[in-house]
Scaffold this motif. Sequence first.
Motif, PDB file in Angstrom:
ATOM      1  N   ARG A   1       1.908  18.563 -11.733  1.00 45.25           N
ATOM      2  CA  ARG A   1       0.728  19.406 -11.881  1.00 45.25           C
ATOM      3  C   ARG A   1      -0.179  19.171 -10.673  1.00 45.25           C
ATOM      4  NH1 ARG A   1       3.670  21.436 -14.790  1.00 45.25           N
ATOM      5  NH2 ARG A   1       3.569  21.702 -17.059  1.00 45.25           N
ATOM      6  N   PRO A   2      -1.025  20.135 -10.335  1.00 45.13           N
ATOM      7  CA  PRO A   2      -1.964  19.915  -9.232  1.00 45.13           C
ATOM      8  C   PRO A   2      -2.777  18.643  -9.442  1.00 45.13           C
ATOM      9  CG  PRO A   2      -1.960  22.227  -9.863  1.00 45.13           C
ATOM     10  CD  PRO A   2      -1.113  21.504 -10.889  1.00 45.13           C
ATOM     11  N   GLN A   3      -3.024  17.949  -8.359  1.00 46.41           N
ATOM     12  CA  GLN A   3      -3.757  16.686  -8.284  1.00 46.41           C
ATOM     13  C   GLN A   3      -2.895  15.474  -8.654  1.00 46.41           C
ATOM     14  OE1 GLN A   3      -7.552  16.880 -10.318  1.00 46.41           O
ATOM     15  NE2 GLN A   3      -8.124  18.803  -9.311  1.00 46.41           N
ATOM     16  N   ASP A   4      -1.623  15.684  -8.977  1.00 46.53           N
ATOM     17  CA  ASP A   4      -0.733  14.547  -9.170  1.00 46.53           C
ATOM     18  C   ASP A   4      -0.508  13.820  -7.848  1.00 46.53           C
ATOM     19  OD1 ASP A   4      -0.344  14.813 -11.879  1.00 46.53           O
ATOM     20  OD2 ASP A   4       1.600  15.808 -11.728  1.00 46.53           O
ATOM     21  N   ARG A   5      -0.243  12.510  -7.952  1.00 45.47           N
ATOM     22  CA  ARG A   5       0.047  11.703  -6.775  1.00 45.47           C
ATOM     23  C   ARG A   5       1.556  11.563  -6.614  1.00 45.47           C
ATOM     24  NH1 ARG A   5      -1.727   6.333  -7.579  1.00 45.47           N
ATOM     25  NH2 ARG A   5      -1.825   5.967  -5.347  1.00 45.47           N
ATOM     26  N   VAL A   6       2.027  11.750  -5.379  1.00 40.28           N
ATOM     27  CA  VAL A   6       3.443  11.590  -5.069  1.00 40.28           C
ATOM     28  C   VAL A   6       3.579  10.653  -3.873  1.00 40.28           C
ATOM     29  CG1 VAL A   6       3.985  13.882  -5.968  1.00 40.28           C
ATOM     30  CG2 VAL A   6       3.559  13.597  -3.521  1.00 40.28           C
TER      31      VAL A   6
ATOM     32  N   ASP B   1       4.473   2.066 -10.409  1.00 38.77           N
ATOM     33  CA  ASP B   1       3.098   2.577 -10.414  1.00 38.77           C
ATOM     34  C   ASP B   1       3.001   3.796 -11.332  1.00 38.77           C
ATOM     35  OD1 ASP B   1       0.581   3.623  -9.946  1.00 38.77           O
ATOM     36  OD2 ASP B   1       0.693   3.409  -7.766  1.00 38.77           O
ATOM     37  N   PRO B   2       2.313   3.712 -12.465  1.00 34.57           N
ATOM     38  CA  PRO B   2       2.238   4.851 -13.387  1.00 34.57           C
ATOM     39  C   PRO B   2       1.465   6.031 -12.809  1.00 34.57           C
ATOM     40  CG  PRO B   2       0.738   3.113 -14.087  1.00 34.57           C
ATOM     41  CD  PRO B   2       1.551   2.548 -12.963  1.00 34.57           C
ATOM     42  N   GLY B   3       0.688   5.793 -11.766  1.00 33.95           N
ATOM     43  CA  GLY B   3      -0.073   6.872 -11.153  1.00 33.95           C
ATOM     44  C   GLY B   3       0.742   7.731 -10.214  1.00 33.95           C
ATOM     45  N   ILE B   4       1.926   7.275  -9.823  1.00 37.48           N
ATOM     46  CA  ILE B   4       2.815   8.055  -8.957  1.00 37.48           C
ATOM     47  C   ILE B   4       3.728   8.897  -9.847  1.00 37.48           C
ATOM     48  CG2 ILE B   4       4.693   7.940  -7.273  1.00 37.48           C
ATOM     49  CD1 ILE B   4       2.010   7.204  -6.103  1.00 37.48           C
ATOM     50  N   ARG B   5       3.705  10.226  -9.654  1.00 40.43           N
ATOM     51  CA  ARG B   5       4.443  11.124 -10.529  1.00 40.43           C
ATOM     52  C   ARG B   5       5.750  11.614  -9.915  1.00 40.43           C
ATOM     53  NH1 ARG B   5       4.371   9.318 -14.178  1.00 40.43           N
ATOM     54  NH2 ARG B   5       5.412  11.125 -15.107  1.00 40.43           N
ATOM     55  N   ALA B   6       5.957  11.361  -8.633  1.00 44.45           N
ATOM     56  CA  ALA B   6       7.234  11.713  -7.994  1.00 44.45           C
ATOM     57  C   ALA B   6       7.390  10.844  -6.756  1.00 44.45           C
ATOM     58  CB  ALA B   6       7.291  13.185  -7.623  1.00 44.45           C
ATOM     59  N   ILE B   7       8.643  10.513  -6.450  1.00 45.66           N
ATOM     60  CA  ILE B   7       8.975   9.757  -5.241  1.00 45.66           C
ATOM     61  C   ILE B   7       9.929  10.604  -4.415  1.00 45.66           C
ATOM     62  CG2 ILE B   7       9.858   7.600  -4.296  1.00 45.66           C
ATOM     63  CD1 ILE B   7       9.469   6.342  -7.083  1.00 45.66           C
ATOM     64  N   LEU B   8       9.499  10.960  -3.223  1.00 39.90           N
ATOM     65  CA  LEU B   8      10.325  11.742  -2.312  1.00 39.90           C
ATOM     66  C   LEU B   8      10.860  10.804  -1.236  1.00 39.90           C
ATOM     67  CD1 LEU B   8       8.039  14.887  -1.843  1.00 39.90           C
ATOM     68  CD2 LEU B   8       9.659  14.381  -3.683  1.00 39.90           C
ATOM     69  N   ILE B   9      12.171  10.802  -1.061  1.00 40.78           N
ATOM     70  CA  ILE B   9      12.777   9.955  -0.047  1.00 40.78           C
ATOM     71  C   ILE B   9      12.697  10.685   1.286  1.00 40.78           C
ATOM     72  CG2 ILE B   9      14.740   8.523   0.553  1.00 40.78           C
ATOM     73  CD1 ILE B   9      13.461   7.979  -2.242  1.00 40.78           C
ATOM     74  N   ALA B  10      12.129  10.023   2.306  1.00 40.30           N
ATOM     75  CA  ALA B  10      11.793  10.679   3.563  1.00 40.30           C
ATOM     76  C   ALA B  10      12.997  11.287   4.264  1.00 40.30           C
ATOM     77  CB  ALA B  10      11.090   9.698   4.500  1.00 40.30           C
TER      78      ALA B  10
END
Length: 303
Positions: free
Chosen positions: A9-14, A72-81
Amino acid sequence: MPTAPDPLRPQDRVAIVCTARKASHEELAAAVATLTGWGLEVVLGESTNIAHHQFGGDDEVRRRDFQHQLDDPGIRAILIARGGYGTPRIIDQLDFSRFAENPKWVAGFSDITTLNCHLLRLGHQSIHGVMPLLFHQPGGEEALESLRRALFGAPIIYTVAPQSLNRFGTAEGELIGGNLSLLQNLTGTASDCPTDGRILFLEDTDEYLYSIDRMLVHLDRTGKLCHLAGLLVGHFSNPQDNLVPFGQTPYEIIDTYARRYNFPVAYGFPVGHEPENMALICGRQARMTVNESGARVEYMEAP
């Protein structure tokens, strides 16, 4: 059924991290701008903007960074570079217990096939899709949009033009797959996934034709092909050959083994090491239909 993380959702941290090759902040700047434009807050992990030979930091740095983002519960997605090589070196040192309590999207392809398969083995869906370093490659606009739709839970349907080697039929099953060489190397490890009743997708790049054949022999001998629901064959980019030619194209090699069984097969699916690298959700139930008009792939689960 594998667990699906909540849509973004908008404002989520990734977070963007390197589990394999290095990537500088300068190289990632355009991707950060794109993700910010999607309404997301971007965190660049410890493993970005540093180097240990070809890696994004040594094994411990890359493991520690990825573990931090998993926990980290505040991170909603992890993108591998980016891909390359390195993820299998750290996969067995990762602890997914906190992740299981609060699942989040993990996205990437190529070497990241390791993570896609490992997460599916643990019962979690993840995304096989374009990585931040490649967000703005020419011709990749549709692939980037497909990643956005997958992350945010929008409906996705893919249609592909007919190919001469296609085998007609309809199949339903969870999606599994990725880079052929990684899938073969994962066989027998803690990241190995059963393929029975699933729709397998394959892609690879820069492989010798005899090596593609050897890997297909291995998958077939280990029972990875015989009970598939269906097969999606993606890009096999820049294949190599010996002075004495192997005598078959990558698709012809795959057809040698696929034709032994009765599942439908769609060649030319837009996934792999080309700009057309559409996002596929590993572990999600899908339906593939192959007929005279081509192939169609759609998800059967609501996001």
